[in-house]
Design a protein around this motif. Structure first.
Motif, PDB file in Angstrom:
ATOM      1  N   UNK A 149      33.244  50.496  46.958  1.00 24.98           N
ATOM      2  CA  UNK A 149      33.427  49.614  45.797  1.00 24.98           C
ATOM      3  C   UNK A 149      33.555  48.156  46.251  1.00 24.98           C
ATOM      4  N   UNK A 150      34.344  47.909  47.302  1.00 23.24           N
ATOM      5  CA  UNK A 150      34.483  46.538  47.783  1.00 23.24           C
ATOM      6  C   UNK A 150      33.142  45.991  48.260  1.00 23.24           C
ATOM      7  N   UNK A 151      32.397  46.775  49.049  1.00 24.80           N
ATOM      8  CA  UNK A 151      31.108  46.294  49.560  1.00 24.80           C
ATOM      9  C   UNK A 151      30.148  45.975  48.415  1.00 24.80           C
ATOM     10  N   UNK A 152      30.149  46.801  47.361  1.00 23.13           N
ATOM     11  CA  UNK A 152      29.274  46.538  46.215  1.00 23.13           C
ATOM     12  C   UNK A 152      29.597  45.181  45.598  1.00 23.13           C
ATOM     13  N   UNK A 153      30.877  44.919  45.339  1.00 22.77           N
ATOM     14  CA  UNK A 153      31.234  43.629  44.751  1.00 22.77           C
ATOM     15  C   UNK A 153      30.975  42.478  45.718  1.00 22.77           C
ATOM     16  N   UNK A 154      31.227  42.688  47.010  1.00 18.98           N
ATOM     17  CA  UNK A 154      31.008  41.634  47.998  1.00 18.98           C
ATOM     18  C   UNK A 154      29.523  41.313  48.154  1.00 18.98           C
ATOM     19  N   UNK A 155      28.676  42.301  48.030  1.00 18.95           N
ATOM     20  CA  UNK A 155      27.234  42.079  48.182  1.00 18.95           C
ATOM     21  C   UNK A 155      26.609  41.538  46.902  1.00 18.95           C
ATOM     22  N   UNK A 156      26.929  42.135  45.751  1.00 20.12           N
ATOM     23  CA  UNK A 156      26.317  41.709  44.480  1.00 20.12           C
ATOM     24  C   UNK A 156      26.869  40.379  43.976  1.00 20.12           C
ATOM     25  N   UNK A 157      28.121  40.109  44.257  1.00 18.93           N
ATOM     26  CA  UNK A 157      28.778  38.850  43.884  1.00 18.93           C
ATOM     27  C   UNK A 157      28.605  38.460  42.412  1.00 18.93           C
ATOM     28  N   UNK A 158      29.115  39.283  41.480  1.00 22.31           N
ATOM     29  CA  UNK A 158      29.086  38.842  40.079  1.00 22.31           C
ATOM     30  C   UNK A 158      30.008  37.628  39.900  1.00 22.31           C
ATOM     31  N   UNK A 159      29.821  36.902  38.793  1.00 19.62           N
ATOM     32  CA  UNK A 159      30.674  35.747  38.521  1.00 19.62           C
ATOM     33  C   UNK A 159      32.113  36.232  38.416  1.00 19.62           C
ATOM     34  N   UNK A 160      33.071  35.536  38.939  1.00 20.29           N
ATOM     35  CA  UNK A 160      33.107  34.240  39.623  1.00 20.29           C
ATOM     36  C   UNK A 160      32.967  34.342  41.149  1.00 20.29           C
ATOM     37  N   UNK A 161      32.654  35.524  41.650  1.00 22.61           N
ATOM     38  CA  UNK A 161      32.543  35.682  43.099  1.00 22.61           C
ATOM     39  C   UNK A 161      31.419  34.794  43.638  1.00 22.61           C
ATOM     40  N   UNK A 162      30.252  34.836  43.001  1.00 25.33           N
ATOM     41  CA  UNK A 162      29.110  34.023  43.452  1.00 25.33           C
ATOM     42  C   UNK A 162      29.438  32.530  43.346  1.00 25.33           C
ATOM     43  N   UNK A 163      30.102  32.150  42.265  1.00 24.34           N
ATOM     44  CA  UNK A 163      30.486  30.747  42.095  1.00 24.34           C
ATOM     45  C   UNK A 163      31.358  30.298  43.266  1.00 24.34           C
ATOM     46  N   UNK A 164      32.388  31.089  43.602  1.00 22.41           N
ATOM     47  CA  UNK A 164      33.292  30.743  44.703  1.00 22.41           C
ATOM     48  C   UNK A 164      32.535  30.675  46.020  1.00 22.41           C
ATOM     49  N   UNK A 165      31.626  31.610  46.227  1.00 23.66           N
ATOM     50  CA  UNK A 165      30.853  31.650  47.466  1.00 23.66           C
ATOM     51  C   UNK A 165      30.007  30.393  47.633  1.00 23.66           C
ATOM     52  N   UNK A 166      29.461  29.889  46.553  1.00 23.29           N
ATOM     53  CA  UNK A 166      28.545  28.739  46.623  1.00 23.29           C
ATOM     54  C   UNK A 166      29.223  27.385  46.472  1.00 23.29           C
ATOM     55  N   UNK A 167      30.372  27.342  45.803  1.00 25.78           N
ATOM     56  CA  UNK A 167      30.960  26.049  45.434  1.00 25.78           C
ATOM     57  C   UNK A 167      32.219  25.650  46.183  1.00 25.78           C
ATOM     58  N   UNK A 168      32.906  26.588  46.803  1.00 26.91           N
ATOM     59  CA  UNK A 168      34.182  26.264  47.437  1.00 26.91           C
ATOM     60  C   UNK A 168      33.967  26.244  48.944  1.00 26.91           C
ATOM     61  N   UNK A 169      34.328  25.130  49.554  1.00 28.56           N
ATOM     62  CA  UNK A 169      34.044  24.919  50.977  1.00 28.56           C
ATOM     63  C   UNK A 169      35.237  25.277  51.860  1.00 28.56           C
ATOM     64  N   UNK A 170      34.987  25.247  53.145  1.00 28.45           N
ATOM     65  CA  UNK A 170      36.031  25.423  54.142  1.00 28.45           C
ATOM     66  C   UNK A 170      36.551  26.845  54.220  1.00 28.45           C
ATOM     67  N   UNK A 171      37.650  26.994  54.929  1.00 26.60           N
ATOM     68  CA  UNK A 171      38.257  28.301  55.093  1.00 26.60           C
ATOM     69  C   UNK A 171      38.677  28.917  53.776  1.00 26.60           C
ATOM     70  N   UNK A 172      39.137  28.070  52.846  1.00 25.89           N
ATOM     71  CA  UNK A 172      39.517  28.579  51.532  1.00 25.89           C
ATOM     72  C   UNK A 172      38.313  29.185  50.832  1.00 25.89           C
ATOM     73  N   UNK A 173      37.173  28.542  50.935  1.00 29.23           N
ATOM     74  CA  UNK A 173      35.948  29.053  50.322  1.00 29.23           C
ATOM     75  C   UNK A 173      35.486  30.350  50.969  1.00 29.23           C
ATOM     76  N   UNK A 174      35.591  30.415  52.292  1.00 24.29           N
ATOM     77  CA  UNK A 174      35.203  31.639  53.004  1.00 24.29           C
ATOM     78  C   UNK A 174      36.051  32.806  52.517  1.00 24.29           C
TER      79      UNK A 174
END
Length: 157
Positions: free
Chosen positions: A110-135
Motif C-alpha cells: 500500500x505504501x509503495x502504491x501511494x509513493x509511486x502513483x503520488x496522488x494529490x497532495x503527494x505529487x504537489x509536495x514532491x514537485x513544489x517543496x525543496x530541501x530535506x523537508x521536501x524530500x
C-alpha cells in the motif's frame, strides 16, 4: 539513474540517508529502502503506541536534516538512493497496526502504491517543496494515505 556515491560507506549521514545502504540497490532503490524498513517496524511494533510514535516523529525530524545534508553534499536534489524518507513513510503506514507478516507485507504494498502513483497532495509536495523537508514531505503524505488505507482494511476485517 544516479549511481550511489562511495561516500555512502564513509559518511554516517549518507549511510543513514541511503537507508543503511539499501538505497544503493542498482534498481528500484525506493522499494529496497521500504523493504529494509520492515525489520525495524517489527522491532518497534512491540514498544507500544506512544514510544512507536515518538520514534517516528524523531526519525522524521532527523530525516529532514539527514536528507537535506546528503542532497547538498551530492549536489542532487532527492537522489534516487536517498531512502530514509521511505523508511519513515513506511513506519507512518504501520502506526497502530498490530504486527503480523501479512500486515507488514500489505503495508509495504500500500505504501509503495501511494509513493509511486503520488496522488494529490503527494505529487504537489514532491514537485513544489525543496530541501530535506521536501524530500521527506511527499513520503510522509504517502505514509498518511497508506496508514488510512491500512486502518480501513483493519476496520473491515
Amino acid at each position: 539513474m544516479n549511481r550511489a556515491p562511495a561516500s555512502v560507506w564513509r559518511r554516517p549521514v549518507h549511510f543513514l540517508a541511503f537507508g543503511l545502504g539499501s538505497g544503493t540497490a542498482p534498481f528500484a532503490p525506493g522499494t529496497f529502502g521500504t523493504l529494509a524498513a520492515i525489520p525495524f517496524y517489527w522491532m518497534m511494533a512491540g514498544l507500544g503506541l506512544w514510544p512507536y510514535i515518538a520514534i517516528v516523529v524523531a526519525a522524521s525530524v532527523l530525516g529532514i536534516w539527514i536528507c537535506d545534508r546528503t542532497s547538498k553534499d551530492l549536489g542532487v536534489h532527492d537522489h534516487s538512493g536517498i531512502v530514509w524518507d521511505e523508511f519513515v513513510g513506511y513506519w507512518i503506514t504501520m502506526v497502530a497496526v498490530p504486527f503480523s507478516w501479512q500486515a507488514a507485507l500489505w503495508g509495504f504494498v500500500v505504501f509503495r502504491v501511494f509513493d509511486i502513483l503520488k496522488p494529490w497532495p503527494i505529487r504537489w509536495a514532491d514537485r513544489r517543496v525543496a530541501g530535506g523537508f521536501g524530500i521527506m514531505l511527499d513520503d510522509i503524505f504517502a505514509g498518511i494515505f497508506a496508514w488510512s488505507t491500512m486502518h480501513l482494511w483493519l476496520w473491515l476485517h
